[in-house]
Design an enzyme around this catalytic site. Structure first.
Site, PDB file in Angstrom:
ATOM      1  N   HIS A  99       0.843  -1.190   0.000  1.00 57.89           N
ATOM      2  CA  HIS A  99       0.000   0.000   0.000  1.00 57.89           C
ATOM      3  C   HIS A  99       0.885   1.249   0.000  1.00 57.89           C
ATOM      4  CE1 HIS A  99      -3.100  -2.868   0.814  1.00 57.89           C
ATOM      5  NE2 HIS A  99      -2.572  -3.196   1.977  1.00 57.89           N
ATOM      6  N   GLU A 134      -2.324  -0.982   7.991  1.00 58.74           N
ATOM      7  CA  GLU A 134      -3.310  -1.947   8.462  1.00 58.74           C
ATOM      8  C   GLU A 134      -2.738  -2.822   9.574  1.00 58.74           C
ATOM      9  OE1 GLU A 134      -4.178  -3.652   4.622  1.00 58.74           O
ATOM     10  OE2 GLU A 134      -2.981  -5.430   5.054  1.00 58.74           O
ATOM     11  N   ARG A 287      -0.572  -4.487  -6.502  1.00 53.47           N
ATOM     12  CA  ARG A 287      -0.333  -5.932  -6.475  1.00 53.47           C
ATOM     13  C   ARG A 287       0.947  -6.301  -7.200  1.00 53.47           C
ATOM     14  NH1 ARG A 287      -5.636  -4.824  -7.350  1.00 53.47           N
ATOM     15  NH2 ARG A 287      -7.059  -5.507  -5.688  1.00 53.47           N
TER      16      ARG A 287
END
Length: 415
Positions: A99, A134, A287
């Site tokens: 990210h 996260e 990705r």
């Protein structure tokens, strides 16, 4: 304060049983359930259970941002809930991904907007202008790849594989055992022409089989999880450069209650297990493989952090009895686990008080049944359920209605 209905997300890697069993609904489900979102993300907002029926949390916040979020949150983040909390259940490996940082997200979002890339386009990298740190806390044993391993350990792993096709890459990393060497090796692998990859990857996987056979004979378990993961990924994603890249990452198994924190740029992939996950309210994912979805290698290389992540498992704060805090540097969210008991007939209440300015909280029940009382409102939260506590609600009290119960409290940093 209201009960909060989460929104299920179905992806191929999800489970037909894990989230259903957590919520106490019939299993197996018709489609695999990968995630259950409890938040106000525009992609799939949760719903408040009110006397008037179900109301989108996103719409409720839009109609009264100060009352639901609090003045401090609105001033800092605008009229939006800054975090997203979810249940996650992986039956198969997720994509290899990273990210962006805040600056990278803002720049990438502007760039793709200027280029006219539709927000819902499959080739879109940046769905918003936010970073996405996260935190994942295991509810069951949880396997993951998280951050680049120490180059010295990776060189040792390659030595055990003893594959001729791997030797030049081993020498490459051994000559520069640092983040620059990792960048060079990863870039070489992720950009290999398919013809070259079709030669190297099968040879490496064959070497993994031989190394596992030697481990079985000698009893030496070093790198056994890494080798098995490479073979598993090779079966799921034949001919994918991400299988090679996975050999560079820390292979982690979390026990229930243990956690990983992943900041911007950390390459990772969740492999298997059920967890609570909380993140900044963003959908920006770059990705690197192990997926049929869009892979943008140049953009991924722009955001990756190649510094080795020596200790990917987060050290939780257990200084308070029955309370586990998971400290992170992310200001958008905080997560606390609480064990409740019903030693007396009415249970033992636990007051959920603010440490700072009033802000919203979401309480997820993961074991037992819990009573939540705020002012004149009392709600019962079943296992797998959630309750929304607005910034304007009085500090609630929680108590177990079963012998024991366990909840996670999600909120803005500083709860």
């Amino acid at each position: 304060m209201n009960l909060l209905d989460g929104t299920a997300r179905s992806y191929a890697w999800g489970s037909r049983t894990a989230l259903a069993e957590l919520r106490g609904v019939p299993a197996p489900t018709r489609h695999p359930e990968a995630e259950m979102w409890f938040g106000a993300h525009p992609g799939d907002p949760a719903h408040l259970v009110t006397p008037r029926g179900r109301v989108s949390l996103l719409e409720a916040i839009d109609s009264d941002p100060t009352g639901l979020l609090g003045t401090g949150v609105v001033e800092r983040y605008g009229p939006r809930l800054p975090f997203l909390v979810k249940f996650l259940a992986a039956e198969e490996p997720l994509s290899l991904q990273a990210h962006p940082s805040s600056d990278q997200a803002r720049e990438g979002f502007r760039r793709e907007n200027a280029a006219g890339v539709p927000l819902d386009a499959s080739v879109r990298n940046y769905k918003d202008a936010s970073h996405k740190p996260e935190l994942v806390v295991a509810l069951t044993e949880f396997d993951a790849l998280a951050g680049f391993r120490s180059p010295a350990e990776t060189v040792e792993l390659f030595g055990r594989l003893d594959a001729d096709e791997l030797r030049p890459y081993t020498e490459m990393l051994a000559a520069q055992p640092d983040s620059s060497g990792l960048r060079t090796l990863f870039t070489s692998w992720i950009t290999l022409p398919q013809r070259a990859l079709d030669s190297v990857l099968p040879a490496v996987l064959d070497a993994c089989v031989r190394a596992l056979e030697r481990a079985e004979q000698t009893g030496d378990r070093t790198f056994v999880p890494e080798l098995r993961t490479a073979l598993e990924l090779g079966e799921y994603y034949p001919g994918d450069a991400g299988v090679l890249a996975a050999l560079l990452l820390n292979r982690v198994t979390l026990q229930p209650g243990e956690a990983l924190y992943l900041d911007a740029g950390n390459l990772h992939a969740y492999l298997r297990g059920t967890a609570v996950e909380i993140m900044a309210n963003s959908d920006n994912v770059l990705r690197g493989g192990l997926t049929p979805k869009h892979v943008d290698v140049p953009e991924l290389l722009r955001v990756l952090d190649f510094e080795p992540l020596d200790s990917p498992v987060l050290v939780a704060d257990t200084s308070r009895p029955h309370v586990v805090r998971y400290p992170t540097p992310a200001p958008e969210f905080a997560l606390v686990g609480v064990e409740l008991s019903a030693a007396s007939g009415d249970g033992e209440p636990w007051t959920l008080a603010h440490d700072g300015d009033a802000a919203p909280r979401i309480v997820l029940c993961v074991d037992g049944r819990v009573q939540v009382s705020s002012g004149e409102t009392t709600l019962v939260v079943e296992r797998g359920g959630a309750v929304w506590i607005a910034a304007s609600d009085p500090d609630p009290q929680l108590c177990a209605l079963t012998d024991t119960a366990r909840v996670f409290v999600a909120g803005v940093g500083g709860i």
